[in-house]
Scaffold this active site. Structure first.
Site, PDB file in Angstrom:
ATOM      1  CG  ASP A 210      -2.084   0.799   1.122  1.00  0.00           C
ATOM      2  OD1 ASP A 210      -2.693   0.805  -0.350  1.00  0.00           O
ATOM      3  OD2 ASP A 210      -2.282   1.842   2.502  1.00  0.00           O
ATOM      4  CB  SER A 234      -7.456   2.762  -0.291  1.00  0.00           C
ATOM      5  OG  SER A 234      -5.878   3.191   0.043  1.00  0.00           O
ATOM      6  CD  GLN A 284      -4.500   1.503  -2.970  1.00  0.00           C
ATOM      7  OE1 GLN A 284      -4.371   2.800  -2.681  1.00  0.00           O
ATOM      8  NE2 GLN A 284      -4.432   0.137  -2.516  1.00  0.00           N
TER       9      GLN A 284
END
Length: 297
Positions: A210, A234, A284
């Protein structure tokens, strides 16, 4: 920040009952729980409910609510299916009785089969040719008063080198925003003190996946979190594990953003080991609402 022992302890969630785990939050100077922490803890909880011959091959999750760093996260694991080759687990992370993250994690026994991959970009400098990010920024800060080591560490989630070392090609691009390429990457290597447990290595890869991913979609535009007021978060995250993971060897994380629209940016990542083997992939989508310039920007 946090120590290496705290990282290992917090990412290895505590089993408090059958299929029920609890995770503490790392103190990273962020207003909410770091998404990579949740990803790693979810994977860590799920992998501990399957047989030893089952290895994670994919994780798909949605960030539903911001995580409160002052409270533990409860992870409920639902053993949806155990087949002859595959196992599936549903994991829900909760705080105050409400879901903050929902994921499905799939596991597979090791099998032989067809194999191919996209090669690692040939333009990437080898890690041996690069300084650590901290050494580079420290040297630059002595020449340029506008460069702050602490601000760089906070904005780019650069941890102490006795935890993990980062070496980023063209690291100067991370300091001042502008119209730069919408792809980039960084080398990283966790300290040998993390040990040899494969679960730890898988968990820490999910943790680091991430870092820098959501903000990649901003790189195609002359805006950043330092120049503009941006509501960013996110939204979802996917990982695919292709090969053995060893995060205390050098790994290159290459990230790009093929599209942004509707106040959302799509980002993709590829993890290559030092031999150029593609060991894992990520994708993502992140929220990126630009609501105005910051004062003085």
């Amino acid at each position: 920040m946090f120590t290496r022992d705290e990282l290992l302890s917090f990412m290895h969630v505590e089993e408090i009952d059958s299929l029920l785990f609890q995770g503490k939050s790392l103190q990273m100077g962020l207003p909410r729980v770091f998404g990579g922490q949740v990803l790693g803890q979810v994977l860590n909880a799920a992998v501990r409910t399957v047989a030893d011959d089952r290895h994670p091959h994919s994780l798909h999750g949605y960030f539903l609510r911001p995580g409160d760093i002052s409270r533990p996260i409860i992870y409920e694991v639902d053993p949806i299916r155990d087949g002859r080759s595959f196992s599936t687990r549903r994991v829900v992370g909760k705080q105050k009785g409400e879901a903050i993250f929902n994921a499905s994690v799939s596991f597979q026994i090791k099998e032989p089969g067809l194999s191919h991959q996209y090669d690692m970009p040939t333009s990437v400098p080898h890690f041996s040719e690069l300084q650590s990010d901290i050494d580079y920024i420290t040297a630059l800060s002595k020449k340029d008063d506008s460069v702050s080591v602490e601000i760089y560490r906070a904005m780019n989630l650069v941890f102490d080198e006795d935890i993990v070392e980062f070496r980023t090609p063209h690291v100067a691009e991370q300091i001042k925003p502008g119209n730069v390429t919408d792809s980039y990457g960084f080398w990283f290597k966790f300290h040998d003190g993390i040990g040899d447990d494969p679960i730890t290595h898988q968990t820490l890869l999910a943790f680091i996946s991430d870092k820098g991913l959501m903000s990649t979609a901003l790189r195609a535009h002359p805006v950043s979190f330092t120049t503009h007021k941006i509501i960013g978060a996110s939204l979802d995250h996917a990982m695919w594990f292709h090969d053995d993971i060893k995060v205390n060897d050098w790994i290159y994380y290459h990230i790009d953003s093929p599209r942004s629209s509707g106040a959302r940016g799509l980002n993709r990542g590829s993890f290559y080991n030092a031999d150029g083997v593609l060991i894992a992939s990520t994708a993502q989508e992140g929220l990126m609402r630009v609501v105005g310039k910051k004062d003085g920007a």
